[in-house]
Design a protein around this motif. Structure first.
Motif: not given
Length: 251
Positions: A43-45, A88-91, A162-168
């Motif tokens: 359901a995350a997506g 966790s990990g959804m985007g 995305l967790v690895e992106l602090p700023h979009l």
């Protein structure tokens, strides 16, 4: 931009996926159209894509700036994933079109796209994917044709949540049409299944949006349709005095 705009939104699960992780929105009165393609499984997506759409729409209704609304949606999705380990990990990718006085403002993140077309049979991609292969194309390592069959063509390097992106840092552009025509916002479930030539033939040959949307849906369902596919079609008048004259004449 003067004159009436009409739109239609379609979202389908496709032939392979068990559920639809895309979200769409179209509001002709407000001049706001969105397509989001969620990722994360289960359901995350679909949670991420709907959060993106809901956040942007709410912020725009409140009078906020479009770019800031998209960036806030990124923060909202990350916070939701942090609070719920199952998500966790959804985007999600996101593409937004906003009507402006003389044209359209475009904001996007990921590989969902916007195309423009007009009656002379020309199709133009207005966005550039935030993806691994797009970077290779820009550096001259890959051609457009080679990118179509590259094993990493669906690997994106920017998306909301995305967790690895602090700023979009979303892409942004402005489109001012020179004649009567339309725009298509779409997920990669559309652009991966149909070539630019096939899209051009469908988008420029329909007599109205309902017919065009039906033809586009049939064409995608006639392929393997391995992903969810979603699109928003909007038809706009010619700009300036020509557009006002067409509106007055009821055409």
């Amino acid at each position: 931009m003067q004159g009436r705009i009409e739109s239609i939104a379609v979202s389908r699960v496709g032939h392979v996926r068990e559920h639809n992780e895309d979200a769409v929105f179209n509001d002709d009165e407000r001049g706001l159209w969105l397509v989001a393609d969620g990722m994360g499984g289960h359901a995350a997506g679909e949670v991420a894509s709907q959060l993106a759409v809901d956040t942007v729409v709410q912020d725009m209704i409140a009078g906020d700036d479009l770019r800031l609304a998209v960036q806030r949606a990124h923060v909202v999705i990350k916070a939701a994933a942090r609070d719920n380990p199952a998500q966790s990990g959804m985007g999600t990718t996101l593409v937004v079109v906003q009507r402006c006085r003389r044209g359209f403002r475009l904001i996007w993140s990921g590989d969902s796209r916007v195309y423009a077309w007009h009656g002379k049979g020309r199709l133009r991609q207005l966005t550039r994917d935030h993806s691994f292969v797009e970077d290779l194309i820009e550096r001259g390592v890959l051609s457009e044709e080679e990118a179509q069959s590259h094993p990493k063509k669906n690997l994106i390097n920017q998306a909301l949540g995305l967790v690895e992106l602090p700023h979009l840092n979303p892409g942004e552009s402005y489109y001012r049409p020179s004649s009567r025509g339309g725009l298509m916002l779409c997920s990669d479930g559309v652009s991966d299944m149909l070539s630019p030539g096939e899209l051009s033939d469908i988008l420029t040959s329909g007599s109205d949006l309902q017919e065009t949307a039906a033809a586009l849906t049939r064409a995608i369902e006639g392929t393997s349709a391995t992903d969810n596919f979603s699109f928003v079609l909007l038809a706009h008048p010619a700009p300036g005095l020509k557009g006002l004259l067409q509106q007055w004449l009821g055409r």
